[in-house]
Design an enzyme around this catalytic site. Sequence first.
Site, PDB file in Angstrom:
ATOM      1  N   ASP A  84     -32.411  25.442   2.160  1.00  0.00           N
ATOM      2  CA  ASP A  84     -33.064  26.742   1.984  1.00  0.00           C
ATOM      3  C   ASP A  84     -34.391  26.651   1.240  1.00  0.00           C
ATOM      4  O   ASP A  84     -35.123  27.635   1.157  1.00  0.00           O
ATOM      5  CB  ASP A  84     -32.108  27.691   1.235  1.00  0.00           C
ATOM      6  CG  ASP A  84     -32.603  29.130   1.204  1.00  0.00           C
ATOM      7  OD1 ASP A  84     -33.075  29.622   2.247  1.00  0.00           O
ATOM      8  OD2 ASP A  84     -32.526  29.761   0.141  1.00  0.00           O
ATOM      9  N   SER A 111     -35.103  35.012   2.280  1.00  0.00           N
ATOM     10  CA  SER A 111     -34.217  34.635   3.383  1.00  0.00           C
ATOM     11  C   SER A 111     -33.393  35.848   3.817  1.00  0.00           C
ATOM     12  O   SER A 111     -32.881  36.596   2.980  1.00  0.00           O
ATOM     13  CB  SER A 111     -33.270  33.513   2.939  1.00  0.00           C
ATOM     14  OG  SER A 111     -33.992  32.410   2.432  1.00  0.00           O
ATOM     15  N   GLN A 152     -33.296  29.705  10.388  1.00  0.00           N
ATOM     16  CA  GLN A 152     -33.318  30.806   9.429  1.00  0.00           C
ATOM     17  C   GLN A 152     -34.374  31.829   9.819  1.00  0.00           C
ATOM     18  O   GLN A 152     -35.477  31.464  10.216  1.00  0.00           O
ATOM     19  CB  GLN A 152     -33.617  30.310   8.009  1.00  0.00           C
ATOM     20  CG  GLN A 152     -33.573  31.442   6.971  1.00  0.00           C
ATOM     21  CD  GLN A 152     -33.890  30.978   5.562  1.00  0.00           C
ATOM     22  OE1 GLN A 152     -34.953  31.245   5.026  1.00  0.00           O
ATOM     23  NE2 GLN A 152     -32.933  30.265   4.950  1.00  0.00           N
TER      24      GLN A 152
END
Length: 289
Positions: free
Chosen positions: A206, A230, A280
């Site tokens: 991430d 995110s 993502q």
Amino acid sequence: MSDPVSGLLAALDLTDTGARTSEDIFTGPSQWMPQGRVFGGQVLAQSLVAAMRTIDEQRFVHSMHGYFLRPGDIDAPITFSVDRIHDGRSFATRRTQAYQGGLPILSMIASFQDVDNGLDHQVAMPSDIPAPESLPSTTEVLAGIDHPVATFWATGRPFDLRHVPSPIYFAVEGPHVPHQAVWFKTLSKLPDDPNLHRAALAYASDYSILEPIMRGHGLAWSTPGLKAASLDHAMWFHRFARVDDWLLYVQESPNAIGGRGLSQGRIFTREGVLVASVAQEGMVRVPQG
């Protein structure tokens, strides 16, 4: 904690409360972050650890899909509830909900599989990537910058990140293209537990995955008014690798629209073994001048 890797291990060492409803309940700490919001990779990794705690040790995660629902508060612990959705002959499925203050901050479903034989192929790792030793570390790039975010990124994160062609902390050098690569590994060795390495891989996945969107538009992290977060995160675990050895994260963004951008990534070992794939979508907003 003064040692970032010890802090990572402490965050991933969830507590089994002993409470049982129709679900398994665990708790975990929130790591300090300079902007007061829980790092998304932390809660992803913790949610995966919670699910792993309910799975037979012969089964390993092969995919996870999570939605970030609310910002997490670094001053509050996180409660994880695991629903044992399905246990089949070869596969098992778990849903983990992460809560703070009684409200969900992340919802994730993960699938696990027995080790099995089958077809085997992979894409090749790019051959034109410089070795990590030839690139500056984040600590070196941010040395001497008197800002809490820069100080934390330089000394507070448990991973060493090295960008190709260069980081975008203050400026986007070279062409504005929606792709990049990042070498990463933990700052020190981790225990041998394979599930710990898988969770740490989810944690690190991430860090930089939204950067290809920003790089393509010439946006550095220091851009005034930039907001990035995110929204969802999908990850497929193909082959095992240690996260305390160098891994290459090859990233690209195929699309951005409506204040959202999509990034995709592949993670390889230094020897070219494809370890994982990532996708993502994130919110990326800049002031309209």
